[in-house]
Design a protein around this motif. Structure first.
Motif, PDB file in Angstrom:
ATOM      1  N   GLU A  36       0.826  -1.205   0.000  1.00 52.16           N
ATOM      2  CA  GLU A  36       0.000   0.000   0.000  1.00 52.16           C
ATOM      3  C   GLU A  36       0.863   1.259   0.000  1.00 52.16           C
ATOM      4  O   GLU A  36       0.615   2.199  -0.753  1.00 52.16           O
ATOM      5  N   GLU A  37       1.882   1.282   0.877  1.00 47.33           N
ATOM      6  CA  GLU A  37       2.761   2.453   0.936  1.00 47.33           C
ATOM      7  C   GLU A  37       3.572   2.600  -0.343  1.00 47.33           C
ATOM      8  O   GLU A  37       3.822   3.719  -0.801  1.00 47.33           O
ATOM      9  N   ALA A  38       3.982   1.473  -0.937  1.00 49.78           N
ATOM     10  CA  ALA A  38       4.709   1.542  -2.204  1.00 49.78           C
ATOM     11  C   ALA A  38       3.838   2.135  -3.305  1.00 49.78           C
ATOM     12  O   ALA A  38       4.310   2.913  -4.145  1.00 49.78           O
ATOM     13  N   LEU A  39       2.547   1.787  -3.297  1.00 45.87           N
ATOM     14  CA  LEU A  39       1.638   2.327  -4.298  1.00 45.87           C
ATOM     15  C   LEU A  39       1.489   3.837  -4.141  1.00 45.87           C
ATOM     16  O   LEU A  39       1.489   4.586  -5.123  1.00 45.87           O
ATOM     17  N   GLU A  78      15.042   4.891  -1.023  1.00 46.81           N
ATOM     18  CA  GLU A  78      14.028   4.618  -2.031  1.00 46.81           C
ATOM     19  C   GLU A  78      14.638   4.746  -3.423  1.00 46.81           C
ATOM     20  O   GLU A  78      15.409   5.676  -3.703  1.00 46.81           O
ATOM     21  N   THR A  79      14.314   3.798  -4.302  1.00 46.96           N
ATOM     22  CA  THR A  79      14.881   3.808  -5.655  1.00 46.96           C
ATOM     23  C   THR A  79      13.809   3.846  -6.743  1.00 46.96           C
ATOM     24  O   THR A  79      14.072   4.307  -7.852  1.00 46.96           O
ATOM     25  N   ALA A  80      12.617   3.354  -6.449  1.00 46.67           N
ATOM     26  CA  ALA A  80      11.572   3.275  -7.478  1.00 46.67           C
ATOM     27  C   ALA A  80      11.090   4.662  -7.867  1.00 46.67           C
ATOM     28  O   ALA A  80      10.955   5.556  -7.033  1.00 46.67           O
ATOM     29  N   SER A  81      10.842   4.833  -9.140  1.00 45.92           N
ATOM     30  CA  SER A  81      10.255   6.062  -9.699  1.00 45.92           C
ATOM     31  C   SER A  81      11.133   7.289  -9.486  1.00 45.92           C
ATOM     32  O   SER A  81      10.640   8.419  -9.507  1.00 45.92           O
ATOM     33  N   LEU A  82      12.437   7.115  -9.290  1.00 49.22           N
ATOM     34  CA  LEU A  82      13.355   8.226  -9.106  1.00 49.22           C
ATOM     35  C   LEU A  82      14.452   8.170 -10.164  1.00 49.22           C
ATOM     36  O   LEU A  82      14.838   7.082 -10.611  1.00 49.22           O
ATOM     37  N   PRO A  83      14.985   9.322 -10.585  1.00 40.18           N
ATOM     38  CA  PRO A  83      16.063   9.326 -11.585  1.00 40.18           C
ATOM     39  C   PRO A  83      17.279   8.545 -11.093  1.00 40.18           C
ATOM     40  O   PRO A  83      17.661   8.630  -9.918  1.00 40.18           O
ATOM     41  N   GLN A  84      17.898   7.799 -12.003  1.00 34.78           N
ATOM     42  CA  GLN A  84      19.037   6.966 -11.617  1.00 34.78           C
ATOM     43  C   GLN A  84      20.225   7.795 -11.158  1.00 34.78           C
ATOM     44  O   GLN A  84      20.970   7.387 -10.254  1.00 34.78           O
ATOM     45  N   ALA A  85      20.404   8.970 -11.753  1.00 31.23           N
ATOM     46  CA  ALA A  85      21.510   9.824 -11.314  1.00 31.23           C
ATOM     47  C   ALA A  85      21.306  10.244  -9.862  1.00 31.23           C
ATOM     48  O   ALA A  85      22.264  10.282  -9.070  1.00 31.23           O
ATOM     49  N   LEU A  86      20.067  10.537  -9.501  1.00 24.52           N
ATOM     50  CA  LEU A  86      19.753  10.900  -8.114  1.00 24.52           C
ATOM     51  C   LEU A  86      19.992   9.711  -7.194  1.00 24.52           C
ATOM     52  O   LEU A  86      20.545   9.859  -6.094  1.00 24.52           O
ATOM     53  N   VAL A  87      19.583   8.517  -7.613  1.00 21.43           N
ATOM     54  CA  VAL A  87      19.748   7.327  -6.773  1.00 21.43           C
ATOM     55  C   VAL A  87      21.220   7.055  -6.505  1.00 21.43           C
ATOM     56  O   VAL A  87      21.625   6.767  -5.363  1.00 21.43           O
ATOM     57  N   ARG A  88      22.058   7.177  -7.543  1.00 21.14           N
ATOM     58  CA  ARG A  88      23.495   6.912  -7.356  1.00 21.14           C
ATOM     59  C   ARG A  88      24.135   7.949  -6.431  1.00 21.14           C
ATOM     60  O   ARG A  88      24.912   7.600  -5.531  1.00 21.14           O
ATOM     61  N   ALA A  89      23.786   9.207  -6.634  1.00 19.97           N
ATOM     62  CA  ALA A  89      24.344  10.250  -5.773  1.00 19.97           C
ATOM     63  C   ALA A  89      23.861  10.104  -4.343  1.00 19.97           C
ATOM     64  O   ALA A  89      24.615  10.335  -3.379  1.00 19.97           O
ATOM     65  N   ALA A  90      22.598   9.691  -4.183  1.00 24.15           N
ATOM     66  CA  ALA A  90      22.044   9.512  -2.835  1.00 24.15           C
ATOM     67  C   ALA A  90      22.736   8.360  -2.121  1.00 24.15           C
ATOM     68  O   ALA A  90      22.952   8.425  -0.897  1.00 24.15           O
ATOM     69  N   GLU A  91      23.071   7.295  -2.841  1.00 22.15           N
ATOM     70  CA  GLU A  91      23.776   6.166  -2.210  1.00 22.15           C
ATOM     71  C   GLU A  91      25.129   6.615  -1.664  1.00 22.15           C
ATOM     72  O   GLU A  91      25.526   6.234  -0.552  1.00 22.15           O
ATOM     73  N   GLU A  92      25.836   7.443  -2.430  1.00 24.71           N
ATOM     74  CA  GLU A  92      27.138   7.931  -1.961  1.00 24.71           C
ATOM     75  C   GLU A  92      26.965   8.850  -0.752  1.00 24.71           C
ATOM     76  O   GLU A  92      27.719   8.764   0.230  1.00 24.71           O
ATOM     77  N   LEU A 113       2.561   9.258  -6.303  1.00 21.90           N
ATOM     78  CA  LEU A 113       2.947  10.652  -6.086  1.00 21.90           C
ATOM     79  C   LEU A 113       4.231  11.022  -6.815  1.00 21.90           C
ATOM     80  O   LEU A 113       4.425  12.172  -7.190  1.00 21.90           O
ATOM     81  N   LEU A 114       5.119  10.047  -7.020  1.00 18.15           N
ATOM     82  CA  LEU A 114       6.400  10.330  -7.671  1.00 18.15           C
ATOM     83  C   LEU A 114       6.340  10.123  -9.180  1.00 18.15           C
ATOM     84  O   LEU A 114       6.835  10.955  -9.945  1.00 18.15           O
ATOM     85  N   ALA A 115       5.751   9.006  -9.626  1.00 22.27           N
ATOM     86  CA  ALA A 115       5.770   8.669 -11.047  1.00 22.27           C
ATOM     87  C   ALA A 115       4.664   9.369 -11.828  1.00 22.27           C
ATOM     88  O   ALA A 115       4.856   9.748 -12.979  1.00 22.27           O
ATOM     89  N   SER A 116       3.473   9.498 -11.230  1.00 24.04           N
ATOM     90  CA  SER A 116       2.366  10.182 -11.914  1.00 24.04           C
ATOM     91  C   SER A 116       1.718  11.152 -10.938  1.00 24.04           C
ATOM     92  O   SER A 116       0.643  10.875 -10.411  1.00 24.04           O
ATOM     93  N   PRO A 117       2.384  12.275 -10.670  1.00 18.32           N
ATOM     94  CA  PRO A 117       1.883  13.213  -9.645  1.00 18.32           C
ATOM     95  C   PRO A 117       0.482  13.715  -9.973  1.00 18.32           C
ATOM     96  O   PRO A 117       0.169  14.011 -11.128  1.00 18.32           O
ATOM     97  N   PRO A 118      -0.384  13.819  -8.972  1.00 17.60           N
ATOM     98  CA  PRO A 118      -1.725  14.360  -9.198  1.00 17.60           C
ATOM     99  C   PRO A 118      -1.672  15.865  -9.432  1.00 17.60           C
ATOM    100  O   PRO A 118      -0.678  16.521  -9.121  1.00 17.60           O
ATOM    101  N   ASP A 119      -2.753  16.388  -9.953  1.00 17.01           N
ATOM    102  CA  ASP A 119      -2.817  17.836 -10.161  1.00 17.01           C
ATOM    103  C   ASP A 119      -2.918  18.583  -8.833  1.00 17.01           C
ATOM    104  O   ASP A 119      -2.394  19.685  -8.706  1.00 17.01           O
ATOM    105  N   ARG A 120      -3.579  17.969  -7.856  1.00 20.01           N
ATOM    106  CA  ARG A 120      -3.678  18.560  -6.519  1.00 20.01           C
ATOM    107  C   ARG A 120      -3.598  17.440  -5.494  1.00 20.01           C
ATOM    108  O   ARG A 120      -4.077  16.322  -5.726  1.00 20.01           O
TER     109      ARG A 120
END
Length: 689
Positions: free
Chosen positions: A82-85, A211-225, A90-97
C-alpha cells in the motif's frame, strides 16, 4: 479566509484534473470522497496490482475532477504494498492537486505524514477530518492557527455526517508549499547537494533514505554515496529525518490544538467489554453470525425474484422464432448459466454491506485484536489476521496483502493459508446447497464452512511453521475509535464492490459457461466430451457420497473461477430439460407478483432478523436446487461443500501465489489443497447419518 502564510499563488483549475487524497489509515478519506462527490463510487484495481482503487467523479465549475482515495499510509518510504503504491503514484504520476487528510483525534501523528508529503512540491491543501472525535476527546483544533503554521489552505470536516462545507473552496486555493521542516545540519547539507538532481526536496530525501523506485538513476546513485558518507560519520539519515519531522509536528500541534476537558471514555468502556479476554471471542463469533444472518434473512426474497426473472427471460427467448440450436443456446446456456450466478448478486451486496459496516465502524480492527491470541497459537503476528479477513472477500488481494508482513516466513505461511478461506466467489455455491439441503440452518451451515476454512488455514500455517522452524510472530496494530458510518457511504461501497465483483467474474463465467455448453452439446461417440471427462473422474468422488457426474463435472471449470461452479451446475442440470415458451403478458404478470412477494419477504426478514432460524421467511427451492436434492443426499452435499471450500480456489489466486511465494510453493500448494480437500470431504461425508 485567505491563508496568511500562503505566499505562492493558488494553482489555476484546469479543464480536467486528478486530485489525490493522502492520509493515515482511519482518517475518513473514503467518507470524504463520498461526501464531496455525491456520486457513485468506482471500485477497481490499481494498474499492475490487486489493491483496491476507490475514486469518484466531480463536476466543479465546469471542470472534470477525479477524486482518488490513495491507500492509508504512515510514510512515503514504503514498507508495504500500500505504501509503495502511494509513493509510486505521487512520484511517477503526480496528481494535479494533493489533499492531505488529517485525523483530528490523532493530529500530531497525521502531521508527520503531512510534512513529508508537503516536500514533494505539489499543489497542496489540507482537510482536518473527524473534528467530532477530537471534540469527544476534549480537544479543540484551531484551523486558523494550523493554516498559519503549515502555510497551506486548511478546511475542517466531519465527512461521515456530510459536514464538508469549505473543503472544495480550500482545495481550489491549493498551492505549492514552502519546505516545512528544517532538518539537523548533516542531513540538510546532504540534501543541498542532491536537490539539483531531484524533482523536489521530498524526492531527494526519499532517495537519501534508500528509495529507488520512480526516481532518476543519477539521483539514486548520488544519494547512495551521500548516505554512505553520513553513515560513516555516525549519522543515520532515517533517524535524522524522523527527528526533524516529529519535532516540527509537535510544534505545530502545540500551536493548533487546545484541550478543553477530560476525554470521553466511551471507547474505553466499550473496549473493556469487546476486548475482554473471555468475552471478546464470543463477541467476535456473534458479529460474524449476525453478518451472515443479516445477509441471508434479507437476501432470500430477492434471490428468489432474480431466479424468477431468469425463468421468465428463458421463457421469452424460447418463444422467439430462432433456429433451434441458437434458441437452446440462449435459453439453456447463457440464461441458465450466467443468470444463475447473477441471481446471487443480492447475497454478495448484503455481505459486502455487513463487512463494510464492521470495517468502517472500528469493530473489524478489534476483531483482529481479539484474534491475536488465535494468531499466536499459529505462531503468527496479530496483524496477520487482516489479510486473512480480506481473504473472506477475495483470496487474490489477500495473498498480495501478505507482503505487508515483515518476516518472509510469516508471508509464506499466511499466503498458503489464505486459499482455504471462503472467498465471495464460493458463497454462491454455499448458499445454493445450504438452502437446498439445510434450509432451516442455512446461516449456521455457511458460518460453519467459513470457520472450517479459517481453522484449516491456521492449522496449515502452524504445520508449516513447525516444518520450517519459524519463530513467534511479531507486530502491532492500531485500534481506531468507534464510529457509526453513514449509510450512504456503506451503500455506495457495497454497490461499487458488488459491481466490481460481477464485472470481474463476468469474463471467466461467460467463457466457462460457453465451453461447458459446447462440450455438453458436442457429440462424441454417443456422449459428449464434458460428460466423458466428468464420468471418468466420478469414481474418485464416490467414497464422498457424490456419484452424479454432473456434480463432479462442475468442479472442473471451478479451477478457473469458483463462481463458475454454479453456472456449470445450472447448465448441466437444467439445460437438457429445455425451457417452455412464455407469452409477454403472462411473463409480466409473473414478474409483478414476484416483486410483491419479494417486498413482503423483505419485511418478514427484517422481523425475523434476530429471531430463531425457524422464523426466517420460507425459501422456495429454485429449479436447480430441486434438481440437486434429487441427485444428492445431505451427507454428500456436505462433503461437496467441504471440497469446494478447500480445493484450489481459482486461477487468479494461483497467479498471486506464484508472484508472492514463487512457482515451486504455488505448485506444492495446489497438491496440498487437493489432498486436504479430499480427506476432509471424506470425513464430512461420514459425519451425517
Amino acid at each position: 479566509m485567505a491563508c496568511p502564510r500562503c505566499h505562492a499563488q493558488a494553482t489555476a483549475l484546469k479543464a480536467k484534473e486528478r486530485w489525490a487524497l493522502v492520509g493515515n489509515p482511519n482518517t475518513g478519506k473514503s467518507s470524504l470522497v463520498n461526501a464531496l462527490a455525491e456520486a457513485d463510487l468506482q471500485v477497481g484495481n490499481w494498474p499492475g496490482t490487486t489493491l483496491e482503487r476507490l475514486s469518484a467523479a466531480l463536476d466543479l465549475a465546469g471542470a472534470e475532477v477525479e477524486l482518488v482515495d490513495l491507500p492509508g499510509t504512515y510514510s512515503l518510504l514504503p514498507t508495504s504494498p500500500e505504501e509503495a503504491l502511494v509513493a509510486r503514484e505521487l512520484l511517477a504520476s503526480p496528481p494535479d492537486r494533493l489533499l492531505l487528510v488529517l485525523g483530528a483525534g490523532n493530529l500530531e501523528r497525521s502531521l508527520v505524514l503531512a510534512l513529508e508529503a508537503m516536500e514533494l512540491a505539489l499543489p497542496t491543501a489540507a482537510v482536518v477530518n473527524l473534528l467530532d472525535e477530537a471534540e469527544a476527546k476534549g480537544l479543540e483544533v484551531d484551523l486558523a492557527a494550523l493554516e498559519e503554521a503549515l502555510g497551506l489552505p486548511v478546511a475542517g470536516a466531519v465527512a461521515a455526517r456530510g459536514r464538508v462545507a469549505g473543503v472544495l473552496e480550500k482545495a481550489l486555493e491549493a498551492r505549492v508549499p514552502a519546505p516545512p521542516v528544517r532538518y539537523p545540519g548533516p542531513l540538510e547539507e546532504a540534501l543541498g547537494r542532491l536537490e539539483g538532481l531531484a524533482p523536489s526536496r521530498g524526492a531527494a530525501l526519499l532517495a537519501l533514505l534508500g528509495e529507488t523506485a520512480s526516481l532518476p538513476q543519477a539521483l539514486v546513485r548520488a544519494a547512495e554515496e551521500a548516505r554512505a558518507r553520513l553513515l560513516a560519520e555516525g549519522h543515520d539519515p532515517y533517524l535524522l529525518a524522523l527527528e526533524g519531522r516529529y519535532a516540527r509536528a509537535q510544534e505545530i500541534y502545540r500551536e493548533a490544538v487546545r484541550r478543553k476537558s477530560a476525554p470521553s471514555s466511551l471507547t474505553e468502556r466499550l473496549d473493556r467489554l469487546v476486548l475482554h479476554p473471555l468475552l471478546g471471542l464470543p463477541f467476535f463469533l456473534l458479529a460474524l453470525f449476525l453478518a451472515f444472518r443479516f445477509t441471508f434473512a434479507l437476501s432470500t426474497p430477492w434471490v428468489d425474484l432474480v431466479g424468477l426473472v431468469q425463468e421468465v427471460l428463458a421463457g421469452w427467448l424460447a418463444a422467439l422464432p430462432l433456429p433451434a440450436l441458437l434458441r437452446a443456446f440462449l435459453a439453456e446456456g447463457l440464461v441458465a448459466g450466467v443468470g444463475t450466478v447473477l441471481s446471487f448478486t443480492p447475497v454478495l451486496f448484503l455481505l459486502y454491506l455487513a463487512l463494510a459496516f464492521l470495517e468502517t465502524s472500528g469493530f473489524l480492527a478489534r476483531m483482529a485484536f481479539v484474534a491475536d491470541r488465535l494468531m499466536r497459537w499459529a505462531g503468527l503476528p496479530g496483524k496477520a489476521f487482516i489479510p486473512l479477513v480480506l481473504g473472506f472477500g477475495c483470496n487474490v488481494p489477500a495473498v498480495y496483502a501478505t507482503q505487508a508482513l515483515a518476516h518472509p516466513l510469516d508471508r509464506l505461511r499466511v499466503a498458503l493459508a489464505i486459499p482455504f478461506l471462503a472467498c465471495g466467489a464460493r458463497l454462491p455455491v454455499f448458499t445454493l446447497f445450504a438452502f437446498a439441503f439445510f434450509p432451516q440452518n442455512a446461516p449456521l451451515a455457511v458460518l460453519g464452512l467459513y470457520l472450517l476454512g479459517l481453522g484449516v488455514g491456521l492449522a496449515t500455517a502452524l504445520l508449516l511453521g513447525r516444518v520450517l522452524g519459524a519463530g513467534p510472530g511479531e507486530g502491532a496494530m492500531e485500534l481506531p475509535p468507534y464510529r457509526f458510518p453513514p449509510w450512504r457511504l456503506l451503500l455506495r461501497l457495497s454497490l461499487a464492490r458488488t459491481a466490481s465483483f460481477v464485472r470481474g467474474a463476468g469474463g471467466p463465467i461467460l467463457v466457462a459457461v460457453l465451453l461447458v455448453w459446447i462440450l455438453m452439446n458436442l457429440p462424441l461417440g454417443g456422449t459428449t466430451p464434458y460428460a466423458f471427462l466428468a464420468q471418468a473422474l466420478t469414481p474418485l468422488f464416490a467414497p464422498l457420497g457424490v456419484g452424479d457426474w454432473r456434480l463432479v463435472g462442475a468442479l472442473i471449470p471451478g479451477f478457473v473461477a469458483k463462481e463458475v461452479v454454479v453456472g456449470a451446475l445450472g447448465v448441466s442440470f437444467l439445460g437438457p430439460e429445455g425451457v417452455g415458451p412464455l407469452g409477454l403478458a403472462e411473463g409480466l404478470r409473473t414478474l409483478a407478483q414476484g416483486l410483491g412477494t419479494a417486498l413482503l419477504g423483505t419485511l418478514q426478514g427484517l422481523a425475523a432478523l434476530f429471531g430463531p432460524p425457524s422464523l426466517l421467511p420460507p425459501h422456495e427451492p429454485t429449479p436447480l436446487q430441486a434438481a440437486l436434492t434429487g441427485a444428492l443426499a445431505p451427507k454428500g452435499a456436505l462433503a461437496y461443500l467441504v471440497f469446494v471450500l478447500l480445493y484450489t480456489p481459482c486461477a487468479a489466486t494461483l497467479a498471486a501465489l506464484r508472484a508472492v511465494v514463487g512457482r515451486r510453493w504455488a505448485g506444492l500448494a495446489v497438491a496440498y489443497q487437493l489432498l486436504v480437500a479430499y480427506l476432509l470431504a471424506f470425513a464430512a461425508s461420514r459425519s451425517l447419518p
